[in-house]
Design a protein around this motif. Structure first.
Motif, PDB file in Angstrom:
ATOM      1  N   PHE A  83      64.902  50.251  57.019  1.00 57.13           N
ATOM      2  CA  PHE A  83      65.536  49.503  55.937  1.00 57.13           C
ATOM      3  C   PHE A  83      64.611  48.414  55.436  1.00 57.13           C
ATOM      4  N   LEU A  84      64.537  48.302  54.141  1.00 48.46           N
ATOM      5  CA  LEU A  84      63.852  47.197  53.487  1.00 48.46           C
ATOM      6  C   LEU A  84      64.690  46.835  52.269  1.00 48.46           C
ATOM      7  N   ALA A  85      65.012  45.559  52.142  1.00 48.39           N
ATOM      8  CA  ALA A  85      65.760  45.112  50.964  1.00 48.39           C
ATOM      9  C   ALA A  85      64.965  45.500  49.717  1.00 48.39           C
ATOM     10  N   PRO A  86      65.624  45.584  48.564  1.00 46.98           N
ATOM     11  CA  PRO A  86      64.920  45.982  47.341  1.00 46.98           C
ATOM     12  C   PRO A  86      63.609  45.214  47.173  1.00 46.98           C
ATOM     13  N   ASN A  87      62.545  45.977  46.915  1.00 48.91           N
ATOM     14  CA  ASN A  87      61.199  45.420  46.910  1.00 48.91           C
ATOM     15  C   ASN A  87      60.309  46.355  46.086  1.00 48.91           C
TER      16      ASN A  87
END
Length: 150
Positions: free
Chosen positions: A66-70
């Motif tokens: 998971f990676l926050a919107p980037n």
């Protein structure tokens, strides 16, 4: 040994703070996708070329992380970039220009870009100061346009 570890830890922290100081971060009034869309539109309105868009969050998702919107947008104007590279060809390692749009865990959206003055510290751009100042103005304007709500 503990003194050496503290010294190394302090040096690493100082280096990371120094690198962070070379970045300019602008909070957006828009949601993540609106900010990315407005940024791309503003780049095109300025007559620049978007060379690539990198969705880091999508890349993370492909490997089950998971990676926050980037999202990073890479863009430029060969006429301006060439002028900078004529001053110091090694500045080409930093081109095209990049802007990063991120959303933090509090759902705040940020537009981040490298301060062009940081380039002047790393490369011999003394003869390119007027061009570098124009680049700084354009980046500031792009971040502002991307971050302003209608």
């Amino acid at each position: 040994m503990r003194k050496l570890a503290c010294l190394i830890g302090g040096l690493v922290m100082a280096l990371s703070m120094s690198a962070k100081a070379e970045l300019i971060e602008v909070q957006s009034e828009n949601d993540f996708q609106q900010t990315v869309t407005k940024l791309k539109s503003a780049i095109e309105v300025e007559g620049m070329t978007i060379f690539a868009t990198v969705d880091h969050a999508a890349g993370a998702q492909k490997v089950d992380l998971f990676l926050a919107p980037n999202t990073m947008v890479m863009f430029g104007n060969p006429k301006v970039g060439t002028k900078l590279m004529q001053c110091d060809s090694q500045v080409g390692i930093e081109l095209p220009l990049k802007m990063l749009v991120t959303q933090d865990l509090n759902h705040k959206v940020w537009v981040t870009y490298e301060n062009p003055e940081a380039l002047a510290k790393r490369f011999d751009l003394s003869k390119c100061q007027p061009t570098l100042s124009k680049v700084a103005d354009v980046l500031q304007s792009l971040a502002s346009v991307a971050g302003k709500s209608e």
